[in-house]
Design a protein around this motif. Structure first.
Motif, PDB file in Angstrom:
ATOM      1  N   ALA A  36      44.249  41.453  47.615  1.00 20.16           N
ATOM      2  CA  ALA A  36      44.191  40.166  48.320  1.00 20.16           C
ATOM      3  C   ALA A  36      43.303  39.138  47.625  1.00 20.16           C
ATOM      4  O   ALA A  36      43.244  37.993  48.062  1.00 20.16           O
ATOM      5  N   GLY A  37      42.609  39.530  46.557  1.00 18.59           N
ATOM      6  CA  GLY A  37      41.781  38.580  45.827  1.00 18.59           C
ATOM      7  C   GLY A  37      40.339  38.533  46.291  1.00 18.59           C
ATOM      8  O   GLY A  37      39.674  37.502  46.186  1.00 18.59           O
ATOM      9  N   LYS A  38      39.820  39.681  46.764  1.00 22.12           N
ATOM     10  CA  LYS A  38      38.465  39.722  47.303  1.00 22.12           C
ATOM     11  C   LYS A  38      37.413  39.461  46.225  1.00 22.12           C
ATOM     12  O   LYS A  38      36.477  38.683  46.449  1.00 22.12           O
ATOM     13  N   SER A  39      37.536  40.099  45.083  1.00 23.72           N
ATOM     14  CA  SER A  39      36.544  39.918  44.024  1.00 23.72           C
ATOM     15  C   SER A  39      36.548  38.482  43.508  1.00 23.72           C
ATOM     16  O   SER A  39      35.483  37.886  43.286  1.00 23.72           O
ATOM     17  N   SER A  40      37.723  37.910  43.339  1.00 22.00           N
ATOM     18  CA  SER A  40      37.816  36.523  42.871  1.00 22.00           C
ATOM     19  C   SER A  40      37.182  35.577  43.880  1.00 22.00           C
ATOM     20  O   SER A  40      36.520  34.600  43.508  1.00 22.00           O
ATOM     21  N   ALA A  41      37.375  35.862  45.172  1.00 22.37           N
ATOM     22  CA  ALA A  41      36.773  35.027  46.214  1.00 22.37           C
ATOM     23  C   ALA A  41      35.253  35.107  46.150  1.00 22.37           C
ATOM     24  O   ALA A  41      34.563  34.078  46.227  1.00 22.37           O
ATOM     25  N   LEU A  42      34.703  36.311  46.003  1.00 23.09           N
ATOM     26  CA  LEU A  42      33.253  36.475  45.901  1.00 23.09           C
ATOM     27  C   LEU A  42      32.691  35.715  44.702  1.00 23.09           C
ATOM     28  O   LEU A  42      31.648  35.048  44.803  1.00 23.09           O
ATOM     29  N   ASN A  43      33.370  35.795  43.583  1.00 21.03           N
ATOM     30  CA  ASN A  43      32.909  35.095  42.383  1.00 21.03           C
ATOM     31  C   ASN A  43      32.929  33.583  42.583  1.00 21.03           C
ATOM     32  O   ASN A  43      31.998  32.876  42.185  1.00 21.03           O
ATOM     33  N   LEU A  51      30.246  38.174  38.849  1.00 17.00           N
ATOM     34  CA  LEU A  51      29.483  38.942  39.844  1.00 17.00           C
ATOM     35  C   LEU A  51      30.260  40.166  40.324  1.00 17.00           C
ATOM     36  O   LEU A  51      29.779  41.291  40.264  1.00 17.00           O
ATOM     37  N   ALA A  52      31.458  39.941  40.852  1.00 14.31           N
ATOM     38  CA  ALA A  52      32.305  41.042  41.323  1.00 14.31           C
ATOM     39  C   ALA A  52      33.378  41.300  40.275  1.00 14.31           C
ATOM     40  O   ALA A  52      33.969  40.365  39.744  1.00 14.31           O
ATOM     41  N   ARG A  53      33.607  42.544  39.992  1.00 13.17           N
ATOM     42  CA  ARG A  53      34.584  42.885  38.962  1.00 13.17           C
ATOM     43  C   ARG A  53      35.993  42.533  39.421  1.00 13.17           C
ATOM     44  O   ARG A  53      36.424  42.938  40.502  1.00 13.17           O
ATOM     45  N   THR A  54      36.700  41.794  38.593  1.00 15.68           N
ATOM     46  CA  THR A  54      38.111  41.532  38.857  1.00 15.68           C
ATOM     47  C   THR A  54      38.933  42.297  37.831  1.00 15.68           C
ATOM     48  O   THR A  54      38.497  42.545  36.717  1.00 15.68           O
ATOM     49  N   CYS A 149      34.171  37.031  62.901  1.00 13.69           N
ATOM     50  CA  CYS A 149      35.045  37.256  61.747  1.00 13.69           C
ATOM     51  C   CYS A 149      35.602  35.919  61.277  1.00 13.69           C
ATOM     52  O   CYS A 149      36.063  35.109  62.086  1.00 13.69           O
ATOM     53  N   HIS A 150      35.541  35.700  59.976  1.00  7.03           N
ATOM     54  CA  HIS A 150      36.094  34.483  59.369  1.00  7.03           C
ATOM     55  C   HIS A 150      37.154  34.914  58.361  1.00  7.03           C
ATOM     56  O   HIS A 150      36.860  35.679  57.438  1.00  7.03           O
ATOM     57  N   VAL A 151      38.383  34.451  58.549  1.00 10.71           N
ATOM     58  CA  VAL A 151      39.501  34.860  57.696  1.00 10.71           C
ATOM     59  C   VAL A 151      39.707  33.840  56.582  1.00 10.71           C
ATOM     60  O   VAL A 151      39.831  32.640  56.837  1.00 10.71           O
ATOM     61  N   LEU A 152      39.742  34.340  55.344  1.00 12.22           N
ATOM     62  CA  LEU A 152      40.107  33.499  54.203  1.00 12.22           C
ATOM     63  C   LEU A 152      41.536  33.832  53.807  1.00 12.22           C
ATOM     64  O   LEU A 152      41.831  34.958  53.389  1.00 12.22           O
ATOM     65  N   LEU A 153      42.441  32.865  53.981  1.00 14.48           N
ATOM     66  CA  LEU A 153      43.818  33.028  53.513  1.00 14.48           C
ATOM     67  C   LEU A 153      43.847  32.642  52.045  1.00 14.48           C
ATOM     68  O   LEU A 153      43.939  31.460  51.684  1.00 14.48           O
ATOM     69  N   THR A 154      43.713  33.644  51.190  1.00 18.40           N
ATOM     70  CA  THR A 154      43.541  33.416  49.760  1.00 18.40           C
ATOM     71  C   THR A 154      44.859  33.100  49.057  1.00 18.40           C
ATOM     72  O   THR A 154      45.945  33.231  49.622  1.00 18.40           O
ATOM     73  N   LYS A 155      44.710  32.679  47.796  1.00 22.53           N
ATOM     74  CA  LYS A 155      45.829  32.363  46.903  1.00 22.53           C
ATOM     75  C   LYS A 155      46.655  31.198  47.434  1.00 22.53           C
ATOM     76  O   LYS A 155      47.871  31.142  47.242  1.00 22.53           O
ATOM     77  N   ALA A 156      45.974  30.257  48.102  1.00 20.20           N
ATOM     78  CA  ALA A 156      46.658  29.092  48.650  1.00 20.20           C
ATOM     79  C   ALA A 156      47.267  28.227  47.557  1.00 20.20           C
ATOM     80  O   ALA A 156      48.199  27.449  47.823  1.00 20.20           O
ATOM     81  N   VAL A 186      42.331  28.097  54.849  1.00 19.83           N
ATOM     82  CA  VAL A 186      43.012  28.354  53.584  1.00 19.83           C
ATOM     83  C   VAL A 186      41.967  28.367  52.477  1.00 19.83           C
ATOM     84  O   VAL A 186      40.905  27.739  52.576  1.00 19.83           O
ATOM     85  N   PHE A 187      42.266  29.105  51.411  1.00 24.22           N
ATOM     86  CA  PHE A 187      41.273  29.312  50.355  1.00 24.22           C
ATOM     87  C   PHE A 187      41.984  29.594  49.035  1.00 24.22           C
ATOM     88  O   PHE A 187      43.016  30.264  48.995  1.00 24.22           O
ATOM     89  N   SER A 188      41.405  29.080  47.973  1.00 15.82           N
ATOM     90  CA  SER A 188      41.870  29.437  46.633  1.00 15.82           C
ATOM     91  C   SER A 188      40.672  29.489  45.705  1.00 15.82           C
ATOM     92  O   SER A 188      39.873  28.546  45.666  1.00 15.82           O
ATOM     93  N   SER A 189      40.540  30.584  44.989  1.00 15.89           N
ATOM     94  CA  SER A 189      39.455  30.695  44.020  1.00 15.89           C
ATOM     95  C   SER A 189      39.788  29.966  42.728  1.00 15.89           C
ATOM     96  O   SER A 189      38.923  29.772  41.875  1.00 15.89           O
ATOM     97  N   GLN A 190      41.044  29.531  42.589  1.00 13.59           N
ATOM     98  CA  GLN A 190      41.489  28.894  41.357  1.00 13.59           C
ATOM     99  C   GLN A 190      41.344  27.375  41.397  1.00 13.59           C
ATOM    100  O   GLN A 190      40.973  26.753  40.422  1.00 13.59           O
ATOM    101  N   THR A 191      41.626  26.759  42.578  1.00 16.11           N
ATOM    102  CA  THR A 191      41.716  25.299  42.600  1.00 16.11           C
ATOM    103  C   THR A 191      40.419  24.492  42.583  1.00 16.11           C
ATOM    104  O   THR A 191      40.360  23.513  41.843  1.00 16.11           O
ATOM    105  N   PRO A 192      39.355  24.746  43.317  1.00 13.47           N
ATOM    106  CA  PRO A 192      39.140  25.751  44.355  1.00 13.47           C
ATOM    107  C   PRO A 192      39.239  25.120  45.756  1.00 13.47           C
ATOM    108  O   PRO A 192      38.375  24.348  46.155  1.00 13.47           O
ATOM    109  N   THR A 193      40.272  25.451  46.465  1.00  9.94           N
ATOM    110  CA  THR A 193      40.507  24.936  47.809  1.00  9.94           C
ATOM    111  C   THR A 193      39.659  25.702  48.830  1.00  9.94           C
ATOM    112  O   THR A 193      39.655  26.924  48.832  1.00  9.94           O
ATOM    113  N   GLY A 194      38.958  24.981  49.682  1.00  6.25           N
ATOM    114  CA  GLY A 194      38.252  25.602  50.805  1.00  6.25           C
ATOM    115  C   GLY A 194      36.973  26.315  50.453  1.00  6.25           C
ATOM    116  O   GLY A 194      36.381  26.984  51.320  1.00  6.25           O
TER     117      GLY A 194
END
Length: 211
Positions: A36-43, A51-54, A149-156, A186-194
């Motif tokens: 689900a992209g947990k490590s990328s989100a942490l980074n 920080l987190a291994r991807t 609980c806070h939900v991150l909808l990753t890879k937006a 919504v969340f994206s570690s790439q854009t980075p949205t959210g």
């Protein structure tokens, strides 16, 4: 905007909850399926790319990994709060041996039930797919134990803005219908949205004592 999670550092990787740092201060746990992209989100959230291994092979996080954060200021006359992030093992990857999956399930369950410093869970879920059984179990557990609980909808970034907004609205409707008092974005570690929104949500969790 400054990053309140900047300065995160690896502390240790624990195979059992007894090996985690002392149970004081406050911590937020990151949970989610292996792909689900947990490590990328942490980074992205900490601003620390390594920080987190991807990996291209999901399921690399096979222990509970603790990261320290700079202490959070509190009210006047109060000492700064010791805070951490805990990366829980990714769940559901088929190539992980059944014995190890059973161990993870037992340890994660024990961690969620016993850890007094746990202030909340950030649940990582791929926005392109419906929530899986593990996601729903985590939401149900948080609701039953009054754990925020806070939900991150990753890879937006993989969807159009309109598609992402529709997916978020559908999830919020589902959460409301089930009486689950979780927040979502919504969340994206790439854009980075959210990213700024998620950082603020995590700081709020860390600063809010458990009921």
């Amino acid at each position: 905007m400054s990053n309140p999670l900047q300065g995160a550092q690896f502390v240790l990787a624990a195979h059992r909850i007894s090996q985690l740092p002392p149970d004081d201060g406050a911590e937020v746990a990151f949970a989610g399926r292996s792909n689900a992209g947990k490590s990328s989100a942490l980074n992205a959230l900490t601003g620390h790319r390594g920080l987190a291994r991807t990996s291209k092979t999901p399921g690399r996080t096979q222990q509970m990994v603790a990261f320290s954060l700079p202490p959070l200021p509190q009210g006047e006359g109060e000492a700064p709060l010791t805070v951490r992030l805990i990366d829980l093992p990714g769940y559901g990857y088929a190539k992980v041996p059944e014995e190890l999956r059973a161990h993870w399930k037992q340890e994660i369950d024990a961690y969620l039930h016993r850890r007094r410093s746990l202030r909340g869970v950030v649940l990582i879920s791929d926005i392109r797919h419906p929530m899986k059984e593990f996601d729903r179990m985590m939401l149900d557990f948080c609701f039953a134990t009054h754990l925020p609980c806070h939900v991150l909808l990753t890879k937006a970034d993989k969807l159009s803005r309109n598609q992402a907004a529709q997916a978020l609205a559908a999830l919020r409707k589902e959460l409301a219908a089930g009486g689950t008092q979780a927040t979502a974005q919504v969340f994206s570690s790439q854009t980075p949205t959210g990213v700024d929104e998620a950082r603020a949500a995590i700081v709020t969790l860390l600063q809010t004592p458990r009921e």
